[in-house]
Design a protein around this motif. Structure first.
Motif, mmCIF file in Angstrom:
data_model
loop_
_atom_site.group_PDB
_atom_site.id
_atom_site.type_symbol
_atom_site.label_atom_id
_atom_site.label_comp_id
_atom_site.label_asym_id
_atom_site.label_seq_id
_atom_site.Cartn_x
_atom_site.Cartn_y
_atom_site.Cartn_z
ATOM 1 N N ILE A 1 -1.000 -11.493 -2.788
ATOM 2 C CA ILE A 1 -1.872 -10.409 -2.344
ATOM 3 C C ILE A 1 -2.694 -9.922 -3.539
ATOM 4 O O ILE A 1 -2.140 -9.576 -4.588
ATOM 5 N N LEU A 2 -4.002 -9.900 -3.384
ATOM 6 C CA LEU A 2 -4.874 -9.462 -4.469
ATOM 7 C C LEU A 2 -4.618 -7.990 -4.799
ATOM 8 O O LEU A 2 -4.439 -7.170 -3.885
ATOM 9 N N PRO A 3 -4.634 -7.619 -6.061
ATOM 10 C CA PRO A 3 -4.392 -6.217 -6.411
ATOM 11 C C PRO A 3 -5.403 -5.254 -5.806
ATOM 12 O O PRO A 3 -5.080 -4.103 -5.511
ATOM 13 N N SER A 4 -6.634 -5.716 -5.593
ATOM 14 C CA SER A 4 -7.642 -4.843 -4.999
ATOM 15 C C SER A 4 -7.281 -4.438 -3.573
ATOM 16 O O SER A 4 -7.714 -3.394 -3.083
ATOM 17 N N ALA A 5 -6.461 -5.245 -2.895
ATOM 18 C CA ALA A 5 -6.141 -4.993 -1.492
ATOM 19 C C ALA A 5 -5.222 -3.797 -1.295
ATOM 20 O O ALA A 5 -5.213 -3.208 -0.214
ATOM 21 N N PHE A 6 -4.459 -3.429 -2.323
ATOM 22 C CA PHE A 6 -3.521 -2.323 -2.134
ATOM 23 C C PHE A 6 -3.653 -1.201 -3.176
ATOM 24 O O PHE A 6 -2.831 -0.294 -3.220
ATOM 25 N N THR A 7 -4.697 -1.258 -4.016
ATOM 26 C CA THR A 7 -4.870 -0.202 -5.025
ATOM 27 C C THR A 7 -6.202 0.527 -4.925
ATOM 28 O O THR A 7 -6.408 1.523 -5.630
ATOM 29 N N GLU A 8 -7.104 0.074 -4.073
ATOM 30 C CA GLU A 8 -8.470 0.594 -4.057
ATOM 31 C C GLU A 8 -8.548 2.108 -3.897
ATOM 32 O O GLU A 8 -9.355 2.767 -4.548
ATOM 33 N N ASN A 9 -7.720 2.678 -3.046
ATOM 34 C CA ASN A 9 -7.840 4.099 -2.730
ATOM 35 C C ASN A 9 -6.910 5.002 -3.539
ATOM 36 O O ASN A 9 -6.760 6.184 -3.222
ATOM 37 N N LEU A 10 -6.316 4.477 -4.574
ATOM 38 C CA LEU A 10 -5.396 5.272 -5.384
ATOM 39 C C LEU A 10 -6.143 6.056 -6.457
ATOM 40 O O LEU A 10 -7.088 5.550 -7.073
ATOM 41 N N ALA A 11 -5.673 7.252 -6.716
ATOM 42 C CA ALA A 11 -6.281 8.067 -7.774
ATOM 43 C C ALA A 11 -6.128 7.395 -9.132
ATOM 44 O O ALA A 11 -7.008 7.472 -9.984
ATOM 45 N N ARG B 1 0.825 -1.208 0.000
ATOM 46 C CA ARG B 1 0.000 0.000 0.000
ATOM 47 C C ARG B 1 0.860 1.260 0.000
ATOM 48 O O ARG B 1 0.599 2.211 -0.747
ATOM 49 N N THR B 2 1.891 1.258 0.811
ATOM 50 C CA THR B 2 2.770 2.428 0.897
ATOM 51 C C THR B 2 3.520 2.648 -0.410
ATOM 52 O O THR B 2 3.580 3.777 -0.931
ATOM 53 N N VAL B 3 4.078 1.581 -0.947
ATOM 54 C CA VAL B 3 4.864 1.695 -2.175
ATOM 55 C C VAL B 3 3.978 2.104 -3.344
ATOM 56 O O VAL B 3 4.342 2.986 -4.141
ATOM 57 N N PHE B 4 2.790 1.511 -3.460
ATOM 58 C CA PHE B 4 1.929 1.836 -4.600
ATOM 59 C C PHE B 4 1.390 3.260 -4.513
ATOM 60 O O PHE B 4 1.192 3.922 -5.544
ATOM 61 N N ALA B 5 1.146 3.747 -3.309
ATOM 62 C CA ALA B 5 0.725 5.142 -3.178
ATOM 63 C C ALA B 5 1.813 6.067 -3.708
ATOM 64 O O ALA B 5 1.529 7.059 -4.392
ATOM 65 N N ARG B 6 3.059 5.716 -3.415
ATOM 66 C CA ARG B 6 4.169 6.544 -3.886
ATOM 67 C C ARG B 6 4.343 6.422 -5.398
ATOM 68 O O ARG B 6 4.559 7.413 -6.094
ATOM 69 N N LEU B 7 4.249 5.201 -5.899
ATOM 70 C CA LEU B 7 4.398 4.995 -7.340
ATOM 71 C C LEU B 7 3.301 5.713 -8.112
ATOM 72 O O LEU B 7 3.561 6.338 -9.152
ATOM 73 N N ASP B 8 2.072 5.633 -7.631
ATOM 74 C CA ASP B 8 0.955 6.282 -8.313
ATOM 75 C C ASP B 8 1.129 7.801 -8.323
ATOM 76 O O ASP B 8 0.769 8.471 -9.296
ATOM 77 N N ALA B 9 1.708 8.327 -7.257
ATOM 78 C CA ALA B 9 1.912 9.781 -7.173
ATOM 79 C C ALA B 9 3.055 10.255 -8.054
ATOM 80 O O ALA B 9 3.008 11.375 -8.581
#
Length: 318
Positions: A123-133, A100-108
């Motif tokens: 880990i399902l992709p939905s578990a760590f990408t749901e709240n990303l823009a 979750r932390t890494v993907f938030a940074r990558l998305d930003a």
């Protein structure tokens, strides 16, 4: 993507360094980043050691090892690694909060049009990408290690992943010489772990309940089923195992598997008493201090097998 595009590999462990070889062999400029800068440098050194063996087996698409290595650079700054990258492959620790932390940074930080893929195996992709823009451009691309030798890789969309992103990632993998498994939707274990898990569950049952030794189970796969499975999947196998094809096979043999199924509906604890048997037999055949040497043997056998499969495909047909 076309040849020569920038690719970012974030995380330079066993999987990240292997992906770097895949993408560089595919003709792309790979920026390898890890928070541990020494790990990124070591990953490039690993590629330098591996590439000559791949060249010997004809697995570099005609390129020389030095040419492929020149496409891989260790980049200390993550912003630099991501700048201009059309595809990002994350291979950090298998931990939900880390993802979750890494993907938030990558998305930003990643360019707006970049695809962001995770190497997550469980880990399902939905578990760590749901709240990303930019959740529409995020998915899992999970390989079998090492992906520069084993071409299958699972392309797993979250419920909100854009279909064009999923299909574009699959196309990119094909261009890099991989064989994508394109899933319609996510499920725990994806495809490969669910298939492998079913086989391992039965293997542990057979050993744990005293029906066969671990070597006999291994022989059954190594010298039996795997010979066909190395170039055919289970559905093609049964399609060719009855005169009238797959439907004929089901009509002839489904009753056998239906009869077996109830006896398969229980587990043997892998870490329970059966592990004493499994470990003792394995260490008798392969002492612990020989494991690293055997890893090298495995990889060289894989190289030779893939080279053989490519030659056979050309000479006999796919």
């Amino acid at each position: 993507m076309v040849e020569g595009k920038a690719v970012a590999c974030v995380g330079a462990g066993l999987i990240g360094r292997a992906w770097a070889i895949v993408f560089a062999r595919g003709g792309h400029q790979v920026r390898l980043h890890d928070e541990n800068h020494a790990a990124a440098e070591a990953a490039r050194d690993f590629a330098e050691d591996v590439l000559p063996g791949l060249a010997e087996e004809g697995l570099l698409n005609g390129a020389k090892p030095a040419e492929v290595l020149a496409r891989i650079s260790a980049v200390h700054d993550i912003e630099e690694a991501l700048s201009g990258a059309s595809y990002v492959q994350e291979s950090t620790r298998e931990d939900l909060e880390v993802k979750r932390t890494v993907f938030a940074r990558l998305d930003a930080l990643a360019d707006e049009g970049a695809t962001i893929a995770s190497s997550s195996s469980a880990i399902l992709p939905s578990a760590f990408t749901e709240n990303l823009a930019g959740r529409h451009r995020c998915l899992v691309v999970h390989p079998i290690n090492p992906p520069y030798l084993v071409p299958a890789a699972e392309v797993v969309p979250a419920p909100w992943t854009d279909r064009a992103i999923r299909d574009g990632a699959a196309g990119f993998l094909r261009d890099c010489g991989m064989a994508p498994i394109v899933m319609e939707r996510e499920i725990d274990g994806f495809v490969m772990n669910r298939m492998q898990g079913a086989l391992l569950e039965e293997a542990f049952r057979l050993v744990g309940e005293g029906y066969a030794s671990i070597e006999d189970v291994d022989v059954g796969i190594r010298e039996g089923l795997a010979l066909r499975w190395s170039f055919m999947g289970p559905f093609e196998t049964i399609d060719l195992n009855a005169p009238g094809g797959v439907r004929d096979y089901a009509e002839r043999y489904q009753q056998i598997y239906e009869r077996l199924f109830p006896s398969m509906q229980h587990r043997v604890d892998w870490s329970g008493p059966v592990m004493d048997v499994v470990e003792a037999e394995r260490r008798k055949r392969l002492p612990e201090d020989k494991l690293a040497e055997r890893h090298i043997w495995r990889d060289r056998r894989l190289m030779a097998l893939i080279a053989h499969k490519r030659r056979a495909a050309q000479d006999i047909g796919e």
